[in-house]
Scaffold this motif. Sequence first.
Motif, mmCIF file in Angstrom:
data_model
loop_
_atom_site.group_PDB
_atom_site.id
_atom_site.type_symbol
_atom_site.label_atom_id
_atom_site.label_comp_id
_atom_site.label_asym_id
_atom_site.label_seq_id
_atom_site.Cartn_x
_atom_site.Cartn_y
_atom_site.Cartn_z
ATOM 1 N N THR A 109 0.850 -1.191 0.000
ATOM 2 C CA THR A 109 0.000 0.000 0.000
ATOM 3 C C THR A 109 0.885 1.241 0.000
ATOM 4 N N TYR A 110 0.427 2.228 -0.757
ATOM 5 C CA TYR A 110 1.060 3.554 -0.748
ATOM 6 C C TYR A 110 0.026 4.493 -0.149
ATOM 7 N N GLY A 111 0.178 4.872 1.105
ATOM 8 C CA GLY A 111 -0.878 5.669 1.723
ATOM 9 C C GLY A 111 -2.172 4.886 1.637
ATOM 10 N N GLY A 112 -3.176 5.463 1.014
ATOM 11 C CA GLY A 112 -4.450 4.758 0.894
ATOM 12 C C GLY A 112 -4.547 3.846 -0.324
ATOM 13 N N VAL A 113 -3.532 3.911 -1.206
ATOM 14 C CA VAL A 113 -3.625 3.148 -2.455
ATOM 15 C C VAL A 113 -3.084 1.741 -2.265
ATOM 16 N N ARG A 114 -3.914 0.737 -2.568
ATOM 17 C CA ARG A 114 -3.439 -0.649 -2.478
ATOM 18 C C ARG A 114 -2.973 -1.096 -3.856
ATOM 19 N N ALA A 115 -1.680 -0.985 -4.076
ATOM 20 C CA ALA A 115 -1.114 -1.312 -5.392
ATOM 21 C C ALA A 115 -1.068 -2.822 -5.607
ATOM 22 N N LEU A 116 -0.765 -3.582 -4.557
ATOM 23 C CA LEU A 116 -0.814 -5.050 -4.622
ATOM 24 C C LEU A 116 -1.697 -5.541 -3.481
ATOM 25 N N GLY B 108 0.012 -7.104 -17.752
ATOM 26 C CA GLY B 108 -1.044 -6.380 -17.067
ATOM 27 C C GLY B 108 -1.171 -5.004 -17.686
ATOM 28 N N ALA B 109 -2.377 -4.444 -17.599
ATOM 29 C CA ALA B 109 -2.599 -3.101 -18.141
ATOM 30 C C ALA B 109 -1.851 -2.086 -17.275
ATOM 31 N N ASN B 110 -1.733 -0.860 -17.752
ATOM 32 C CA ASN B 110 -1.115 0.192 -16.946
ATOM 33 C C ASN B 110 -1.840 0.312 -15.613
ATOM 34 N N GLY B 111 -1.057 0.371 -14.533
ATOM 35 C CA GLY B 111 -1.650 0.528 -13.214
ATOM 36 C C GLY B 111 -2.044 -0.780 -12.553
ATOM 37 N N ALA B 112 -1.837 -1.897 -13.227
ATOM 38 C CA ALA B 112 -2.222 -3.201 -12.665
ATOM 39 C C ALA B 112 -1.363 -3.587 -11.465
ATOM 40 N N GLY B 113 -0.156 -3.013 -11.409
ATOM 41 C CA GLY B 113 0.729 -3.305 -10.283
ATOM 42 C C GLY B 113 2.038 -3.968 -10.682
ATOM 43 N N LYS B 114 2.286 -4.035 -11.989
ATOM 44 C CA LYS B 114 3.520 -4.687 -12.447
ATOM 45 C C LYS B 114 4.778 -4.033 -11.860
ATOM 46 N N SER B 115 4.839 -2.714 -11.993
ATOM 47 C CA SER B 115 6.059 -2.030 -11.516
ATOM 48 C C SER B 115 6.248 -2.229 -10.025
ATOM 49 N N THR B 116 5.154 -2.218 -9.296
ATOM 50 C CA THR B 116 5.248 -2.424 -7.849
ATOM 51 C C THR B 116 5.724 -3.843 -7.547
ATOM 52 N N LEU B 117 5.195 -4.824 -8.259
ATOM 53 C CA LEU B 117 5.624 -6.211 -8.042
ATOM 54 C C LEU B 117 7.101 -6.383 -8.408
HETATM 55 P P1 ATP Z 1 2.568 0.700 -15.506
HETATM 56 O O1 ATP Z 1 2.565 -0.352 -16.527
HETATM 57 O O2 ATP Z 1 1.853 1.957 -15.915
HETATM 58 O O3 ATP Z 1 3.884 0.968 -14.842
HETATM 59 P P2 ATP Z 1 1.912 -0.963 -13.360
HETATM 60 O O4 ATP Z 1 1.106 -2.137 -13.681
HETATM 61 O O5 ATP Z 1 3.369 -1.137 -13.292
HETATM 62 O O6 ATP Z 1 1.607 0.161 -14.368
HETATM 63 P P3 ATP Z 1 2.153 0.237 -10.770
HETATM 64 O O7 ATP Z 1 3.054 1.301 -11.251
HETATM 65 O O8 ATP Z 1 2.711 -0.846 -9.958
HETATM 66 O O9 ATP Z 1 1.361 -0.398 -11.993
HETATM 67 O O10 ATP Z 1 0.983 0.938 -9.969
HETATM 68 C C1 ATP Z 1 -0.060 0.246 -9.308
HETATM 69 C C2 ATP Z 1 -0.909 1.226 -8.521
HETATM 70 O O11 ATP Z 1 -0.155 1.788 -7.441
HETATM 71 C C3 ATP Z 1 -1.400 2.422 -9.339
HETATM 72 O O12 ATP Z 1 -2.683 2.731 -8.897
HETATM 73 C C4 ATP Z 1 -0.417 3.510 -8.982
HETATM 74 O O13 ATP Z 1 -1.016 4.767 -9.093
HETATM 75 C C5 ATP Z 1 -0.088 3.182 -7.529
HETATM 76 N N1 ATP Z 1 1.284 3.617 -7.170
HETATM 77 C C6 ATP Z 1 2.430 3.123 -7.684
HETATM 78 N N2 ATP Z 1 3.503 3.702 -7.118
HETATM 79 C C7 ATP Z 1 3.023 4.605 -6.223
HETATM 80 C C8 ATP Z 1 3.617 5.534 -5.298
HETATM 81 N N3 ATP Z 1 4.956 5.637 -5.179
HETATM 82 N N4 ATP Z 1 2.796 6.288 -4.550
HETATM 83 C C9 ATP Z 1 1.470 6.166 -4.648
HETATM 84 N N5 ATP Z 1 0.827 5.328 -5.481
HETATM 85 C C10 ATP Z 1 1.585 4.551 -6.255
#
Ligand code: ATP
Length: 243
Positions: free
Chosen positions: A15-22, A39-48
């Motif tokens: 979680t990032y603050g209130g956002v549950r990325a994974l 995964g589509a943009n925002g799916a959480g790939k970068s976070t994973l």
């Molecule tokens: P992309 O392909 O666009 O990189 P993604 O699948 O990699 O997308 P993430 O970048 O992991 O997705 O983001 C997942 C969710 O977490 C999104 O809603 C994003 O806004 C949120 N998020 C990611 N990093 C942060 C951060 N540092 N602070 C707050 N929210 C974040």
Amino acid sequence: AESTPAIVVDGVVKTYGGVRALKGVDLTIPAGTVEALVGANGAGKSTLIGVLTGRVAATEGTVTIGGVQPKPGEPTASRAAGLVAIYQELTIVPGLSAEDNVFLGMTPSSAGVVRGREIHRRYLELCSRLGVRIDGRQMARRLSVADQQILEIMRALVAEAKIILLDEPTAALSDTERVALVRLVKELRSQGVTMIFVSHNLEEVLDVADHVTVLRDGRVVQQGPVAEWDRTRIVDEMLGEAG
Ligand code: ATP
């Protein structure tokens, strides 16, 4: 007996603050296989990817790499466990030769200090093992992005990577370069290297992966052997329009 999986992701929440990325990700990658992560943009790939590489500390859950749990949030610990990630922003040193860049990755355990002719000899060996044709004595700055990326992969091998994560490896490449990269991925796989292949190019995913994982809205929505997938099904799962 089953061998130790290359990667086990267990109940990872971020979680990032209130956002549950994974929102609770489980994923097991058998050693020696290619796992595609889509995964589509925002799916959480970068976070994973961040959690896997140790750039991001998970809020909950664990990552195990080759049987060891690296300290969360510490990239050097993930590397030491055998995971090397290669991003679109390359870390090649422009003012060094191609071969010196590759051997920058050498670990203390790889047989002492080697220089000059020895580096050149080892570089040629590695090229021939991988089917790579890049002049090792060229300055890295004179090479194409595609060749620089291949050098990064070679460097990861010299650093004794067990698992190589490729983040959108073909996004900046021409068609010819794409083919060369895909060929290299297949060659590495045949030599037992585990890879995580993150790509938007689904044709490519279907071509190189053994197994496909689809992330949507912070969850793994579908996982399975590549034979069970086609382009339409991946897109449907990515967008949540399956069934
Ligand atoms: P992309 O392909 O666009 O990189 P993604 O699948 O990699 O997308 P993430 O970048 O992991 O997705 O983001 C997942 C969710 O977490 C999104 O809603 C994003 O806004 C949120 N998020 C990611 N990093 C942060 C951060 N540092 N602070 C707050 N929210 C974040």
